[in-house]
Scaffold this motif. Sequence first.
Motif, PDB file in Angstrom:
ATOM      1  N   MET A 102      88.372 119.189 115.720  1.00 55.65           N
ATOM      2  CA  MET A 102      87.158 118.771 114.838  1.00 55.65           C
ATOM      3  C   MET A 102      87.153 120.116 113.970  1.00 55.65           C
ATOM      4  SD  MET A 102      86.078 115.713 115.759  1.00 55.65           S
ATOM      5  CE  MET A 102      84.467 115.811 115.050  1.00 55.65           C
ATOM      6  N   TYR A 103      87.356 119.740 112.713  1.00 56.25           N
ATOM      7  CA  TYR A 103      87.466 120.524 111.444  1.00 56.25           C
ATOM      8  C   TYR A 103      85.832 120.871 111.225  1.00 56.25           C
ATOM      9  CZ  TYR A 103      92.270 120.699 111.352  1.00 56.25           C
ATOM     10  OH  TYR A 103      93.709 120.333 111.572  1.00 56.25           O
ATOM     11  N   GLY A 104      85.334 121.955 110.927  1.00 54.44           N
ATOM     12  CA  GLY A 104      84.056 122.390 110.346  1.00 54.44           C
ATOM     13  C   GLY A 104      83.942 122.417 109.024  1.00 54.44           C
ATOM     14  N   GLY A 105      83.019 122.984 108.285  1.00 53.87           N
ATOM     15  CA  GLY A 105      82.995 123.185 106.811  1.00 53.87           C
ATOM     16  C   GLY A 105      83.850 123.581 106.114  1.00 53.87           C
ATOM     17  N   GLU A 106      84.457 124.969 106.838  1.00 54.53           N
ATOM     18  CA  GLU A 106      85.657 125.636 106.323  1.00 54.53           C
ATOM     19  C   GLU A 106      86.915 125.381 107.306  1.00 54.53           C
ATOM     20  OE1 GLU A 106      86.917 130.287 105.054  1.00 54.53           O
ATOM     21  OE2 GLU A 106      84.919 129.839 105.767  1.00 54.53           O
ATOM     22  N   ASN A 164      79.407 117.850  97.183  1.00 54.63           N
ATOM     23  CA  ASN A 164      80.240 118.322  98.145  1.00 54.63           C
ATOM     24  C   ASN A 164      81.392 119.090  97.355  1.00 54.63           C
ATOM     25  OD1 ASN A 164      82.433 118.724 100.121  1.00 54.63           O
ATOM     26  ND2 ASN A 164      81.821 116.677 101.118  1.00 54.63           N
ATOM     27  N   PRO A 165      81.197 120.325  97.149  1.00 52.32           N
ATOM     28  CA  PRO A 165      82.108 121.007  96.540  1.00 52.32           C
ATOM     29  C   PRO A 165      83.411 121.207  96.964  1.00 52.32           C
ATOM     30  CG  PRO A 165      80.325 122.548  97.602  1.00 52.32           C
ATOM     31  CD  PRO A 165      79.741 121.099  97.681  1.00 52.32           C
ATOM     32  N   SER A 166      83.693 121.351  98.448  1.00 53.12           N
ATOM     33  CA  SER A 166      84.845 121.550  98.978  1.00 53.12           C
ATOM     34  C   SER A 166      85.715 120.336  98.994  1.00 53.12           C
ATOM     35  CB  SER A 166      84.876 122.017 100.291  1.00 53.12           C
ATOM     36  OG  SER A 166      84.165 120.857 101.110  1.00 53.12           O
ATOM     37  N   TYR A 167      84.973 119.249  98.720  1.00 57.86           N
ATOM     38  CA  TYR A 167      85.857 118.029  98.915  1.00 57.86           C
ATOM     39  C   TYR A 167      86.298 117.694  97.241  1.00 57.86           C
ATOM     40  CZ  TYR A 167      86.638 112.960  98.453  1.00 57.86           C
ATOM     41  OH  TYR A 167      86.941 111.597  98.028  1.00 57.86           O
ATOM     42  N   ARG A 168      85.140 118.138  96.315  1.00 60.71           N
ATOM     43  CA  ARG A 168      85.625 118.042  95.222  1.00 60.71           C
ATOM     44  C   ARG A 168      86.561 119.059  94.564  1.00 60.71           C
ATOM     45  NH1 ARG A 168      80.480 119.079  93.437  1.00 60.71           N
ATOM     46  NH2 ARG A 168      80.929 121.464  93.070  1.00 60.71           N
ATOM     47  N   GLU A 169      86.902 120.108  94.992  1.00 53.08           N
ATOM     48  CA  GLU A 169      87.772 121.014  94.715  1.00 53.08           C
ATOM     49  C   GLU A 169      89.161 120.797  95.281  1.00 53.08           C
ATOM     50  OE1 GLU A 169      88.897 125.774  95.540  1.00 53.08           O
ATOM     51  OE2 GLU A 169      87.543 124.594  97.015  1.00 53.08           O
ATOM     52  N   ILE A 188      98.948 113.104 106.975  1.00 48.39           N
ATOM     53  CA  ILE A 188      97.634 113.334 107.661  1.00 48.39           C
ATOM     54  C   ILE A 188      96.838 111.969 107.708  1.00 48.39           C
ATOM     55  CG2 ILE A 188      95.430 114.621 107.524  1.00 48.39           C
ATOM     56  CD1 ILE A 188      97.003 116.373 105.659  1.00 48.39           C
ATOM     57  N   THR A 189      96.277 111.731 108.988  1.00 48.05           N
ATOM     58  CA  THR A 189      95.713 110.225 109.114  1.00 48.05           C
ATOM     59  C   THR A 189      94.340 110.670 109.635  1.00 48.05           C
ATOM     60  OG1 THR A 189      96.419 110.103 111.588  1.00 48.05           O
ATOM     61  CG2 THR A 189      97.913 109.511 110.008  1.00 48.05           C
ATOM     62  N   VAL A 190      93.719 111.612 109.328  1.00 49.71           N
ATOM     63  CA  VAL A 190      92.393 111.836 109.785  1.00 49.71           C
ATOM     64  C   VAL A 190      91.315 111.396 108.480  1.00 49.71           C
ATOM     65  CG1 VAL A 190      92.629 113.811 110.889  1.00 49.71           C
ATOM     66  CG2 VAL A 190      91.975 114.162 108.727  1.00 49.71           C
ATOM     67  N   GLY A 191      89.829 111.116 108.929  1.00 48.47           N
ATOM     68  CA  GLY A 191      89.212 110.684 108.050  1.00 48.47           C
ATOM     69  C   GLY A 191      88.852 111.246 106.628  1.00 48.47           C
ATOM     70  N   GLY A 192      88.537 110.407 105.720  1.00 49.78           N
ATOM     71  CA  GLY A 192      88.355 110.786 104.357  1.00 49.78           C
ATOM     72  C   GLY A 192      87.281 111.825 104.185  1.00 49.78           C
ATOM     73  N   GLY A 193      87.309 112.822 103.271  1.00 52.80           N
ATOM     74  CA  GLY A 193      86.342 113.957 103.320  1.00 52.80           C
ATOM     75  C   GLY A 193      86.968 115.034 104.007  1.00 52.80           C
ATOM     76  N   THR A 194      87.332 115.123 105.137  1.00 51.42           N
ATOM     77  CA  THR A 194      88.124 116.067 105.979  1.00 51.42           C
ATOM     78  C   THR A 194      89.615 116.124 105.486  1.00 51.42           C
ATOM     79  OG1 THR A 194      86.681 115.815 107.732  1.00 51.42           O
ATOM     80  CG2 THR A 194      88.684 116.903 107.817  1.00 51.42           C
ATOM     81  N   GLN A 195      90.203 114.858 105.286  1.00 49.00           N
ATOM     82  CA  GLN A 195      91.751 115.034 105.145  1.00 49.00           C
ATOM     83  C   GLN A 195      92.322 115.783 103.876  1.00 49.00           C
ATOM     84  OE1 GLN A 195      93.557 111.184 104.999  1.00 49.00           O
ATOM     85  NE2 GLN A 195      92.436 110.480 103.429  1.00 49.00           N
ATOM     86  N   GLU A 196      91.496 115.436 102.800  1.00 48.97           N
ATOM     87  CA  GLU A 196      91.744 116.246 101.574  1.00 48.97           C
ATOM     88  C   GLU A 196      91.586 117.753 101.603  1.00 48.97           C
ATOM     89  OE1 GLU A 196      90.220 111.867 100.870  1.00 48.97           O
ATOM     90  OE2 GLU A 196      89.353 113.701 102.128  1.00 48.97           O
ATOM     91  N   ARG A 197      90.461 118.050 102.205  1.00 49.92           N
ATOM     92  CA  ARG A 197      90.503 119.430 102.395  1.00 49.92           C
ATOM     93  C   ARG A 197      91.368 120.167 103.337  1.00 49.92           C
ATOM     94  NH1 ARG A 197      85.942 121.035 105.064  1.00 49.92           N
ATOM     95  NH2 ARG A 197      85.752 119.025 106.179  1.00 49.92           N
ATOM     96  N   LEU A 198      91.681 119.620 104.421  1.00 47.07           N
ATOM     97  CA  LEU A 198      92.770 119.941 105.100  1.00 47.07           C
ATOM     98  C   LEU A 198      94.171 120.175 104.351  1.00 47.07           C
ATOM     99  CD1 LEU A 198      94.298 120.685 107.801  1.00 47.07           C
ATOM    100  CD2 LEU A 198      94.243 118.280 108.458  1.00 47.07           C
TER     101      LEU A 198
END
Length: 254
Positions: free
Chosen positions: A137-141, A47-52, A161-171
Amino acid sequence: MKSHRGYRQILGIRFYAGDIHGALERMRHGGLLVVPAAPALKDLATNPSYREALIHADVAITDSAFMVMIWNLLERDSIRRLSGLEYLRGLLQMDEVRKPCETLWIMAGPANAKRNLEWLEEQGILVPEDYVYMAPMYGGEIQDEALLARLRELRPKHIIITVGGGTQERLGLYLKRSLEYTPSIHCIGAAIAFLSGDQVRIPAWADKLYLGWLFRCFSAPGRYVPRYWEARKLLPLMVRHRSQLPGHNDREVA
């Protein structure tokens, strides 16, 4: 083992390895804080975007008990776990976070926002309507001009930020890169839900004993048992890479 001034490099991520007071102090003047959990960490290689997002965070705390135990065993280290729940409890004691117009809350939806805001009010924290934002609902980008416009107008010192893991970090990384000022962005995920009752309540003693995952599994086994079972894949990832960042072509087999 790579360490520097209270940090450890684990899977290429610079994790803060100190106590709650040090974490809060590091975030006092702005930046991005992330709370990586094992079910998301296992996807670092794929998951490159999460890793970044984790790489570019200013503070990553050791929320994952599984990661901490594996690391201490492999490296004969003794870092402690600093959970997102413990961090949130400390954060909500800060005067500037408790002020009505200093903190903007990004909620996952109207139902959990209602419970969370009611609980915050019970704690003496009143959040004006403009300082609550319902995440789409956020998508891939991630692109959210409406949120950016709100933040540019209000300029809160803190964004929680209280949304789910994997999304909140990218946000969080999106906001850090897009805003013209430097707020403190705290990705605390479900931590507030454990306090407000929006999810199963996790007492402080259970959190300290690394048992939060068990409470969640008992509360909704169909949802959480598969999730935490998948988290087992973090073990071979850490055995293989330890302090090194997994490459995007890696595939780990449980």
